[in-house]
Design a protein around this motif. Sequence first.
Motif, PDB file in Angstrom:
ATOM      1  N   MET A  60     -14.139  -9.786   7.766  1.00 13.47           N
ATOM      2  CA  MET A  60     -12.530  -9.654   8.356  1.00 13.47           C
ATOM      3  C   MET A  60     -11.964  -9.182   7.329  1.00 13.47           C
ATOM      4  SD  MET A  60     -10.605 -13.217   9.241  1.00 13.47           S
ATOM      5  CE  MET A  60     -11.644 -13.746  10.113  1.00 13.47           C
ATOM      6  N   GLU A  61     -10.875  -8.446   7.780  1.00 18.82           N
ATOM      7  CA  GLU A  61     -10.168  -7.566   7.114  1.00 18.82           C
ATOM      8  C   GLU A  61      -9.214  -8.720   6.231  1.00 18.82           C
ATOM      9  OE1 GLU A  61      -6.383  -4.541   7.378  1.00 18.82           O
ATOM     10  OE2 GLU A  61      -8.017  -4.369   8.886  1.00 18.82           O
ATOM     11  N   GLU A  62      -8.827  -8.466   5.128  1.00 18.29           N
ATOM     12  CA  GLU A  62      -8.076  -9.470   4.119  1.00 18.29           C
ATOM     13  C   GLU A  62      -6.912  -9.690   4.960  1.00 18.29           C
ATOM     14  OE1 GLU A  62      -7.201 -11.902   1.048  1.00 18.29           O
ATOM     15  OE2 GLU A  62      -8.869 -11.095   1.619  1.00 18.29           O
ATOM     16  N   ASP A  63      -5.837  -8.855   5.570  1.00 17.16           N
ATOM     17  CA  ASP A  63      -4.656  -9.099   6.204  1.00 17.16           C
ATOM     18  C   ASP A  63      -4.530  -9.970   7.323  1.00 17.16           C
ATOM     19  OD1 ASP A  63      -2.936  -7.317   4.285  1.00 17.16           O
ATOM     20  OD2 ASP A  63      -2.951  -5.576   5.639  1.00 17.16           O
ATOM     21  N   GLN A  64      -6.021  -9.932   7.859  1.00 21.15           N
ATOM     22  CA  GLN A  64      -6.080 -10.870   9.190  1.00 21.15           C
ATOM     23  C   GLN A  64      -6.641 -12.359   8.721  1.00 21.15           C
ATOM     24  OE1 GLN A  64      -4.846 -10.061  11.948  1.00 21.15           O
ATOM     25  NE2 GLN A  64      -4.050  -8.099  10.721  1.00 21.15           N
ATOM     26  N   ARG A  65      -6.945 -12.542   7.578  1.00 23.38           N
ATOM     27  CA  ARG A  65      -7.406 -13.776   7.088  1.00 23.38           C
ATOM     28  C   ARG A  65      -6.139 -14.996   7.423  1.00 23.38           C
ATOM     29  NH1 ARG A  65      -6.963 -16.283   2.037  1.00 23.38           N
ATOM     30  NH2 ARG A  65      -6.040 -14.531   1.327  1.00 23.38           N
ATOM     31  N   LEU A  66      -6.625 -16.043   7.809  1.00 23.17           N
ATOM     32  CA  LEU A  66      -5.667 -17.059   8.328  1.00 23.17           C
ATOM     33  C   LEU A  66      -5.305 -17.771   7.047  1.00 23.17           C
ATOM     34  CD1 LEU A  66      -6.710 -18.173  11.792  1.00 23.17           C
ATOM     35  CD2 LEU A  66      -4.833 -16.438  11.154  1.00 23.17           C
ATOM     36  N   VAL A  67      -4.126 -18.175   6.836  1.00 27.71           N
ATOM     37  CA  VAL A  67      -3.769 -18.830   5.627  1.00 27.71           C
ATOM     38  C   VAL A  67      -2.758 -19.935   6.284  1.00 27.71           C
ATOM     39  CG1 VAL A  67      -4.051 -17.109   4.156  1.00 27.71           C
ATOM     40  CG2 VAL A  67      -1.807 -17.332   5.180  1.00 27.71           C
ATOM     41  N   VAL A  68      -2.675 -20.973   5.622  1.00 30.14           N
ATOM     42  CA  VAL A  68      -1.687 -22.090   5.893  1.00 30.14           C
ATOM     43  C   VAL A  68      -0.301 -22.034   5.025  1.00 30.14           C
ATOM     44  CG1 VAL A  68      -1.269 -24.575   6.217  1.00 30.14           C
ATOM     45  CG2 VAL A  68      -3.628 -23.639   6.448  1.00 30.14           C
ATOM     46  N   PRO A  69       0.752 -21.515   5.711  1.00 28.00           N
ATOM     47  CA  PRO A  69       1.916 -21.634   4.931  1.00 28.00           C
ATOM     48  C   PRO A  69       2.568 -23.118   4.831  1.00 28.00           C
ATOM     49  CG  PRO A  69       2.398 -20.993   7.285  1.00 28.00           C
ATOM     50  CD  PRO A  69       0.909 -21.516   7.115  1.00 28.00           C
ATOM     51  N   ASP A  70       3.420 -23.178   3.662  1.00 31.25           N
ATOM     52  CA  ASP A  70       4.244 -24.431   3.396  1.00 31.25           C
ATOM     53  C   ASP A  70       5.721 -24.461   4.124  1.00 31.25           C
ATOM     54  OD1 ASP A  70       5.812 -26.760   2.695  1.00 31.25           O
ATOM     55  OD2 ASP A  70       5.110 -25.795   0.408  1.00 31.25           O
ATOM     56  N   GLY A  71       5.491 -24.815   5.506  1.00 30.65           N
ATOM     57  CA  GLY A  71       6.619 -24.723   6.219  1.00 30.65           C
ATOM     58  C   GLY A  71       7.878 -25.384   5.804  1.00 30.65           C
ATOM     59  N   HIS A  72       7.871 -26.349   4.711  1.00 35.26           N
ATOM     60  CA  HIS A  72       8.860 -26.880   4.138  1.00 35.26           C
ATOM     61  C   HIS A  72       9.509 -26.032   3.088  1.00 35.26           C
ATOM     62  CE1 HIS A  72      11.373 -30.209   2.184  1.00 35.26           C
ATOM     63  NE2 HIS A  72      10.978 -29.661   1.126  1.00 35.26           N
TER      64      HIS A  72
ATOM     65  N   ARG B  71       5.335 -27.044  11.948  1.00 35.41           N
ATOM     66  CA  ARG B  71       3.936 -27.395  11.949  1.00 35.41           C
ATOM     67  C   ARG B  71       3.030 -26.656  11.064  1.00 35.41           C
ATOM     68  NH1 ARG B  71       6.423 -26.668  16.835  1.00 35.41           N
ATOM     69  NH2 ARG B  71       5.244 -24.675  16.959  1.00 35.41           N
ATOM     70  N   ASN B  72       3.296 -26.014   9.933  1.00 38.20           N
ATOM     71  CA  ASN B  72       2.696 -25.270   9.107  1.00 38.20           C
ATOM     72  C   ASN B  72       1.573 -24.611  10.070  1.00 38.20           C
ATOM     73  OD1 ASN B  72       3.828 -26.461   6.896  1.00 38.20           O
ATOM     74  ND2 ASN B  72       2.891 -28.359   7.169  1.00 38.20           N
ATOM     75  N   GLU B  73       1.989 -23.936  11.113  1.00 39.38           N
ATOM     76  CA  GLU B  73       0.675 -23.152  11.877  1.00 39.38           C
ATOM     77  C   GLU B  73       0.174 -21.982  10.967  1.00 39.38           C
ATOM     78  OE1 GLU B  73       2.333 -21.777  15.510  1.00 39.38           O
ATOM     79  OE2 GLU B  73       2.639 -23.588  16.329  1.00 39.38           O
ATOM     80  N   ARG B  74      -1.128 -22.012  10.999  1.00 39.39           N
ATOM     81  CA  ARG B  74      -1.964 -20.951  10.393  1.00 39.39           C
ATOM     82  C   ARG B  74      -1.447 -19.561  10.919  1.00 39.39           C
ATOM     83  NH1 ARG B  74      -7.297 -22.598   8.712  1.00 39.39           N
ATOM     84  NH2 ARG B  74      -8.083 -20.826   9.605  1.00 39.39           N
ATOM     85  N   ILE B  75      -1.332 -18.730  10.137  1.00 40.98           N
ATOM     86  CA  ILE B  75      -0.963 -17.380  10.232  1.00 40.98           C
ATOM     87  C   ILE B  75      -1.841 -16.227   9.484  1.00 40.98           C
ATOM     88  CG2 ILE B  75       1.394 -17.866  10.999  1.00 40.98           C
ATOM     89  CD1 ILE B  75       2.541 -17.276   8.114  1.00 40.98           C
ATOM     90  N   PRO B  76      -1.795 -15.173   9.922  1.00 38.73           N
ATOM     91  CA  PRO B  76      -2.426 -13.850   9.099  1.00 38.73           C
ATOM     92  C   PRO B  76      -1.763 -13.958   7.957  1.00 38.73           C
ATOM     93  CG  PRO B  76      -2.223 -13.415  11.472  1.00 38.73           C
ATOM     94  CD  PRO B  76      -1.349 -14.481  11.642  1.00 38.73           C
TER      95      PRO B  76
END
Length: 86
Positions: free
Chosen positions: A1-13, A58-63
């Motif tokens: 999987m390309e690094e840019d497409q790897r899903l991460v969990v942002p800190d919404g707060h 919701r700290n949705e996972r994003i690329p």
Amino acid sequence: MEEDQRLVVPDGHCVRRLRHERAWSASALVRAISLASERATGLRRTITPSLLEGVEERNERIPWATLRLIAGGFDCDPTELLRRRV
């Protein structure tokens, strides 16, 4: 999987706190992301207000590439916006 497409969990707060510190509305952050992207790459890329809401609420996972766009709007390192595991 390309690094840019790897899903991460942002800190919404953290994202919301940085936005409020700048007294920006969600629309203002979306514009800042677009302008930062254009300065960096010549392309006006941004996110939707509904995606921003999902991140903040919701700290949705994003690329990883999307997190980098948000960080560009804040002019910060993307790792500062990652949710920390406790």
